[in-house]
Design a protein around this motif. Structure first.
Motif, short mmCIF file in Angstrom:
data_model
loop_
_atom_site.label_atom_id
_atom_site.label_comp_id
_atom_site.label_asym_id
_atom_site.label_seq_id
_atom_site.Cartn_x
_atom_site.Cartn_y
_atom_site.Cartn_z
N SER B 33 0.84 -1.20 0.00
CA SER B 33 0.00 0.00 0.00
C SER B 33 0.86 1.24 0.00
O SER B 33 2.05 1.19 0.33
N TYR B 35 0.78 5.33 1.36
CA TYR B 35 0.18 6.35 2.21
C TYR B 35 0.90 7.68 1.97
O TYR B 35 2.06 7.71 1.61
N GLN B 37 1.69 11.37 4.08
CA GLN B 37 1.67 11.97 5.40
C GLN B 37 1.80 13.48 5.27
O GLN B 37 2.79 13.99 4.74
N GLY B 40 -0.29 17.59 10.48
CA GLY B 40 -1.57 17.74 11.15
C GLY B 40 -2.68 16.84 10.63
O GLY B 40 -3.84 16.98 11.05
N MET B 41 -2.34 15.90 9.72
CA MET B 41 -3.40 15.06 9.14
C MET B 41 -3.12 13.57 9.28
O MET B 41 -3.90 12.76 8.84
N GLY B 42 -2.02 13.19 9.87
CA GLY B 42 -1.73 11.77 9.95
C GLY B 42 -1.45 11.18 8.58
O GLY B 42 -1.20 11.90 7.61
N LEU B 43 -1.51 9.88 8.46
CA LEU B 43 -1.29 9.20 7.19
C LEU B 43 -2.62 8.84 6.56
O LEU B 43 -3.55 8.43 7.25
N LEU B 45 -4.44 6.68 3.20
CA LEU B 45 -4.22 5.63 2.23
C LEU B 45 -4.52 6.13 0.82
O LEU B 45 -5.61 6.65 0.55
N TYR B 48 -3.84 0.63 -2.80
CA TYR B 48 -3.32 -0.59 -2.22
C TYR B 48 -3.47 -1.74 -3.21
O TYR B 48 -4.20 -1.65 -4.21
N PHE B 90 4.78 7.11 2.08
CA PHE B 90 5.24 5.86 2.68
C PHE B 90 4.60 4.68 1.98
O PHE B 90 3.41 4.66 1.71
N GLN B 103 1.85 -4.49 9.40
CA GLN B 103 2.31 -3.77 8.22
C GLN B 103 3.71 -3.22 8.49
O GLN B 103 3.97 -2.64 9.53
N PHE B 105 6.58 -0.59 7.21
CA PHE B 105 6.66 0.65 6.45
C PHE B 105 8.09 0.90 5.97
O PHE B 105 9.07 0.61 6.67
N GLY B 106 8.19 1.48 4.78
CA GLY B 106 9.47 1.93 4.28
C GLY B 106 9.87 3.25 4.93
O GLY B 106 9.10 3.83 5.69
N PRO B 107 11.06 3.76 4.59
CA PRO B 107 11.58 4.98 5.22
C PRO B 107 10.97 6.26 4.68
O PRO B 107 11.16 7.33 5.25
#
Lengths: 114, 114
Positions: B33, B35, B37, B40-43, B45, B48, B90, B103, B105-107
């Protein structure tokens, strides 16, 4: 649809003090709950997750969280924090069907000072 | 295992340019998947995939294309970049398990669109 609220954008705390990071969720179906940690300039790492069973979940690095269905909360706690715990913490939720579509909160920055 | 790798780490684009963000995993994960970021909004999607040849839209798919020709790779394409696509991207992967598998996650790829 699910949503996650992390009311505290930043939590300052002194080293060796306890900390609680708050997370509330809303959903019309059963959910799975997660806490992720993001260190500066890195990807996200899973701290712990609640799928079912015991409402107290223990994770890595001494963190734990308690699922409270009646209060729709999943607060993260650590009895004694270290400087190295300084990071961004994200609460996330997914429904219990098929692919894990994570819905994240806005994150809480934990700042640990000596 | 290298885990989840993403290239490039950082990219600057001009409005209207196209580019592909690369994501690869060496854990033989079925699910992958993307995402984004934002502060102030998080991640959130974007897209996927539940396996090679199968993709679907997430919460914010507009302006992005994906394909999954192999199990290992899941590139994200921006056909005509816009300033609103400035973000950190991400990639994540997980096994197709019976219960919500972790899950990874990549860097991340930091993208700036001017």
């Amino acid at each position: 649809a699910q949503s996650v609220t992390q009311l505290d954008s930043q939590v300052p705390v002194f080293e060796e003090a306890p900390v609680e990071l708050r997370c509330n969720y809303s959903s019309s179906v059963s959910v799975y709950l997660f806490w992720y940690v993001q260190y500066p300039n890195q990807g996200l790492q899973l701290l712990l997750k609640y799928l079912s069973g015991s409402t107290l979940v223990k994770g890595i690095n001494g963190f734990e969280a308690e699922f409270n269905k009646s209060q729709t909360s999943f607060h993260l706690r650590k009895p004694s924090v270290h400087i190295s715990d300084t990071a961004e913490y994200f609460c996330a939720v997914s429904d219990n069907t098929g692919f894990q579509k994570l819905v994240f909160g806005t994150g809480t920055r934990l700042l640990v000072s000596p | 295992n290298a885990g989840v790798t993403q290239t490039p780490k950082f990219q600057v684009l001009k409005t209207g340019q196209s580019m592909t963000l690369q994501c690869a995993q060496d854990m033989n994960h079925e699910y992958m998947s993307w995402y984004r970021q934002d502060p102030g909004m998080g991640l959130r999607l974007i897209h996927y995939s539940v396996g090679a040849g199968i993709t679907d839209q997430g919460e914010v798919p507009n302006g992005y294309n994906v394909s999954r020709s192999t199990t290992e790779d899941f590139p994200l394409r921006l056909l005509s970049a816009a300033p609103s696509q400035t973000s950190v991207y991400f990639c994540a992967s997980s096994h197709k398990g019976r219960f919500q598998e972790t899950q990874y996650f990549g860097p991340g790829t930091r993208l700036l669109v001017l």
